[in-house]
Each structure stands twice: as structure tokens, then as C-alpha cells.
Design a protein around this motif. Sequence first.
Motif, PDB file in Angstrom:
ATOM      1  N   LEU A  19      -0.328 -38.789  34.670  1.00  0.00           N
ATOM      2  CA  LEU A  19      -1.162 -38.266  35.758  1.00  0.00           C
ATOM      3  C   LEU A  19      -2.258 -37.341  35.242  1.00  0.00           C
ATOM      4  CD1 LEU A  19       1.645 -37.583  38.389  1.00  0.00           C
ATOM      5  CD2 LEU A  19      -0.129 -39.373  38.481  1.00  0.00           C
ATOM      6  N   HIS A  20      -2.440 -37.308  33.929  1.00  0.00           N
ATOM      7  CA  HIS A  20      -3.537 -36.584  33.268  1.00  0.00           C
ATOM      8  C   HIS A  20      -3.365 -35.077  33.198  1.00  0.00           C
ATOM      9  CE1 HIS A  20      -5.549 -40.406  33.020  1.00  0.00           C
ATOM     10  NE2 HIS A  20      -5.361 -40.571  34.310  1.00  0.00           N
ATOM     11  N   ALA A  21      -2.110 -34.611  33.072  1.00  0.00           N
ATOM     12  CA  ALA A  21      -1.901 -33.197  32.753  1.00  0.00           C
ATOM     13  C   ALA A  21      -2.519 -32.945  31.381  1.00  0.00           C
ATOM     14  CB  ALA A  21      -0.414 -32.871  32.727  1.00  0.00           C
ATOM     15  N   ASN A  22      -3.046 -31.751  31.178  1.00  0.00           N
ATOM     16  CA  ASN A  22      -3.658 -31.418  29.896  1.00  0.00           C
ATOM     17  C   ASN A  22      -2.647 -30.928  28.873  1.00  0.00           C
ATOM     18  OD1 ASN A  22      -5.758 -30.855  32.201  1.00  0.00           O
ATOM     19  ND2 ASN A  22      -6.868 -31.494  30.378  1.00  0.00           N
ATOM     20  N   ALA A  23      -1.512 -30.422  29.356  1.00  0.00           N
ATOM     21  CA  ALA A  23      -0.444 -29.978  28.458  1.00  0.00           C
ATOM     22  C   ALA A  23       0.841 -29.876  29.261  1.00  0.00           C
ATOM     23  CB  ALA A  23      -0.783 -28.629  27.826  1.00  0.00           C
ATOM     24  N   TYR A  24       1.953 -30.002  28.551  1.00  0.00           N
ATOM     25  CA  TYR A  24       3.275 -29.882  29.162  1.00  0.00           C
ATOM     26  C   TYR A  24       4.051 -28.859  28.345  1.00  0.00           C
ATOM     27  CZ  TYR A  24       7.560 -31.364  31.525  1.00  0.00           C
ATOM     28  OH  TYR A  24       8.701 -31.411  32.297  1.00  0.00           O
ATOM     29  N   VAL A  25       4.446 -27.768  28.988  1.00  0.00           N
ATOM     30  CA  VAL A  25       5.138 -26.682  28.297  1.00  0.00           C
ATOM     31  C   VAL A  25       6.443 -26.395  29.021  1.00  0.00           C
ATOM     32  CG1 VAL A  25       4.999 -24.265  27.576  1.00  0.00           C
ATOM     33  CG2 VAL A  25       2.924 -25.677  27.590  1.00  0.00           C
ATOM     34  N   SER A  26       7.539 -26.432  28.275  1.00  0.00           N
ATOM     35  CA  SER A  26       8.834 -26.051  28.843  1.00  0.00           C
ATOM     36  C   SER A  26       8.943 -24.534  28.798  1.00  0.00           C
ATOM     37  CB  SER A  26       9.981 -26.671  28.042  1.00  0.00           C
ATOM     38  OG  SER A  26       9.961 -28.068  28.171  1.00  0.00           O
ATOM     39  N   LYS A  27       9.296 -23.938  29.934  1.00  0.00           N
ATOM     40  CA  LYS A  27       9.415 -22.481  30.007  1.00  0.00           C
ATOM     41  C   LYS A  27      10.562 -22.007  29.132  1.00  0.00           C
ATOM     42  CE  LYS A  27       8.279 -22.222  34.885  1.00  0.00           C
ATOM     43  NZ  LYS A  27       8.888 -21.964  36.201  1.00  0.00           N
ATOM     44  N   GLU A  66       5.013 -14.798  25.011  1.00  0.00           N
ATOM     45  CA  GLU A  66       4.191 -15.346  23.924  1.00  0.00           C
ATOM     46  C   GLU A  66       3.590 -16.693  24.307  1.00  0.00           C
ATOM     47  OE1 GLU A  66       2.144 -15.709  20.370  1.00  0.00           O
ATOM     48  OE2 GLU A  66       2.909 -13.967  21.442  1.00  0.00           O
ATOM     49  N   VAL A  67       4.347 -17.507  25.017  1.00  0.00           N
ATOM     50  CA  VAL A  67       3.837 -18.810  25.472  1.00  0.00           C
ATOM     51  C   VAL A  67       2.651 -18.609  26.409  1.00  0.00           C
ATOM     52  CG1 VAL A  67       4.394 -20.787  26.953  1.00  0.00           C
ATOM     53  CG2 VAL A  67       5.908 -20.173  25.066  1.00  0.00           C
ATOM     54  N   ILE A  68       2.761 -17.667  27.327  1.00  0.00           N
ATOM     55  CA  ILE A  68       1.648 -17.388  28.246  1.00  0.00           C
ATOM     56  C   ILE A  68       0.418 -16.935  27.454  1.00  0.00           C
ATOM     57  CG2 ILE A  68       0.831 -15.869  30.105  1.00  0.00           C
ATOM     58  CD1 ILE A  68       2.776 -18.068  31.042  1.00  0.00           C
ATOM     59  N   ARG A  69       0.617 -16.077  26.459  1.00  0.00           N
ATOM     60  CA  ARG A  69      -0.504 -15.629  25.625  1.00  0.00           C
ATOM     61  C   ARG A  69      -1.144 -16.803  24.901  1.00  0.00           C
ATOM     62  NH1 ARG A  69      -2.230 -15.265  21.007  1.00  0.00           N
ATOM     63  NH2 ARG A  69      -0.327 -15.925  19.987  1.00  0.00           N
ATOM     64  N   GLN A  70      -0.325 -17.713  24.366  1.00  0.00           N
ATOM     65  CA  GLN A  70      -0.855 -18.856  23.631  1.00  0.00           C
ATOM     66  C   GLN A  70      -1.619 -19.802  24.550  1.00  0.00           C
ATOM     67  OE1 GLN A  70       2.748 -20.305  21.785  1.00  0.00           O
ATOM     68  NE2 GLN A  70       2.365 -19.162  19.911  1.00  0.00           N
ATOM     69  N   ILE A  71      -1.112 -20.026  25.744  1.00  0.00           N
ATOM     70  CA  ILE A  71      -1.826 -20.879  26.707  1.00  0.00           C
ATOM     71  C   ILE A  71      -3.178 -20.259  27.009  1.00  0.00           C
ATOM     72  CG2 ILE A  71      -1.865 -21.697  29.094  1.00  0.00           C
ATOM     73  CD1 ILE A  71       1.234 -21.981  28.864  1.00  0.00           C
ATOM     74  N   ASP A  72      -3.183 -18.971  27.313  1.00  0.00           N
ATOM     75  CA  ASP A  72      -4.437 -18.291  27.611  1.00  0.00           C
ATOM     76  C   ASP A  72      -5.385 -18.351  26.419  1.00  0.00           C
ATOM     77  OD1 ASP A  72      -6.040 -16.295  29.358  1.00  0.00           O
ATOM     78  OD2 ASP A  72      -5.925 -15.348  27.378  1.00  0.00           O
ATOM     79  N   SER A  73      -4.868 -18.065  25.250  1.00  0.00           N
ATOM     80  CA  SER A  73      -5.700 -18.068  24.049  1.00  0.00           C
ATOM     81  C   SER A  73      -6.343 -19.435  23.828  1.00  0.00           C
ATOM     82  CB  SER A  73      -4.862 -17.669  22.839  1.00  0.00           C
ATOM     83  OG  SER A  73      -5.645 -17.718  21.674  1.00  0.00           O
ATOM     84  N   PHE A  74      -5.543 -20.486  23.943  1.00  0.00           N
ATOM     85  CA  PHE A  74      -6.075 -21.821  23.678  1.00  0.00           C
ATOM     86  C   PHE A  74      -7.054 -22.259  24.759  1.00  0.00           C
ATOM     87  CE2 PHE A  74      -5.957 -26.470  24.003  1.00  0.00           C
ATOM     88  CZ  PHE A  74      -6.442 -26.788  22.753  1.00  0.00           C
ATOM     89  N   PHE A  75      -6.631 -22.202  26.032  1.00  0.00           N
ATOM     90  CA  PHE A  75      -7.461 -22.756  27.101  1.00  0.00           C
ATOM     91  C   PHE A  75      -8.631 -21.872  27.487  1.00  0.00           C
ATOM     92  CE2 PHE A  75      -3.922 -25.634  27.587  1.00  0.00           C
ATOM     93  CZ  PHE A  75      -4.571 -26.824  27.852  1.00  0.00           C
ATOM     94  N   ILE A  76      -8.572 -20.593  27.197  1.00  0.00           N
ATOM     95  CA  ILE A  76      -9.668 -19.711  27.583  1.00  0.00           C
ATOM     96  C   ILE A  76     -10.554 -19.349  26.390  1.00  0.00           C
ATOM     97  CG2 ILE A  76     -10.287 -17.542  28.720  1.00  0.00           C
ATOM     98  CD1 ILE A  76      -8.730 -19.669  30.488  1.00  0.00           C
ATOM     99  N   THR A  77      -9.956 -19.110  25.239  1.00  0.00           N
ATOM    100  CA  THR A  77     -10.734 -18.670  24.087  1.00  0.00           C
ATOM    101  C   THR A  77     -11.217 -19.833  23.218  1.00  0.00           C
ATOM    102  OG1 THR A  77      -9.410 -16.646  24.044  1.00  0.00           O
ATOM    103  CG2 THR A  77     -10.700 -17.141  22.074  1.00  0.00           C
TER     104      THR A  77
END
Length: 148
Positions: free
Chosen positions: A114-122, A131-142
Motif C-alpha cells: 500500500l506504499h508505506a515508506n517504512a515499517y517500524v516495530s515499536k 531512540e527509534v523516534i529520534r532516528q525516524i525524525d532524523s531520517f525523514f526530517i533531516t
Amino acid sequence: MPVTDGSTKMVDVLLVEDDPGDVLMTREAFEHHKIRNQLHVVNDGDQALQFLHRTGEYTGAPRPGLILLDLNLPRRDGLEVLAELKQDPGLRVIPVVILTTSQAEEDILRSYALHANAYVSKPVDFERFMEVIRQIDSFFITVVELPR
């Protein structure tokens, strides 16, 4: 839509999550890592689509630059939300990160189909979750260039 403050770009992030504990941990991760993006939270799939389509109580909602989407939601589940938003030409360009407890191969395959850009298990561990939230933000925003 990305906005810059001179050195960093900031976006509105939509968190679609029904678990109050996960919402709280996400907010704490934003605060702890000094993530300046604006976090908006809705608690079910119907609210997510109202927010994205700017209907009902969300007529003044901003267009998010990133969506963090749980799969296990009341009313309309995350896969239904993902399918609908990826069919809408105005919404399909918004990156969607599935952020869920499910590690089921079927959910992973359906999300990417369905074209999700990433799949992350909490992660269950609080520190790892932050740390996962920081990495998501870092990758998708920075790192990633988002559409305007």
C-alpha cells in the motif's frame, strides 16, 4: 509543509495512535531529543482521515509532512487509512511510517504493497523506543527531501 528556522527544517507530524502510553512516550521522545517539529495526535483511523482531509473538527488542520501510523486502531485500522490516503493525489506524497507492535509478515507486506515508506516495530523498551523516534525524525526530517 517543511518550514526552516535558518538551520533546520520543521514539519508538522501526525501521530495516529490509540494507546495513551505510546502517545506519551512519543511526546517524551520529542521533548527529550529536542525535536522541534509540531506533533499532532489523533486516536483512530476516522480522525486521521478527517485530519488529513481537513473535515469535521479538523478544518484548520495543517498538512503534515510526516505521518506515524499505528496499524491496530479503532474504527478504521491503519491499513485502511494507508490505502485511502495513498489513493488521494494530494495526500499520497506525504511519507508514512508504520509504527506498530505487529511484527506479522502479512502486515509488513500489506503495508509496503500500500506504499508505506517504512515499517517500524515499536520497541517495548522505553529507551529504545525514544531512540527509534529520534532516528525516524532524523531520517525523514533531516536527511530526506520532503515535498513542499
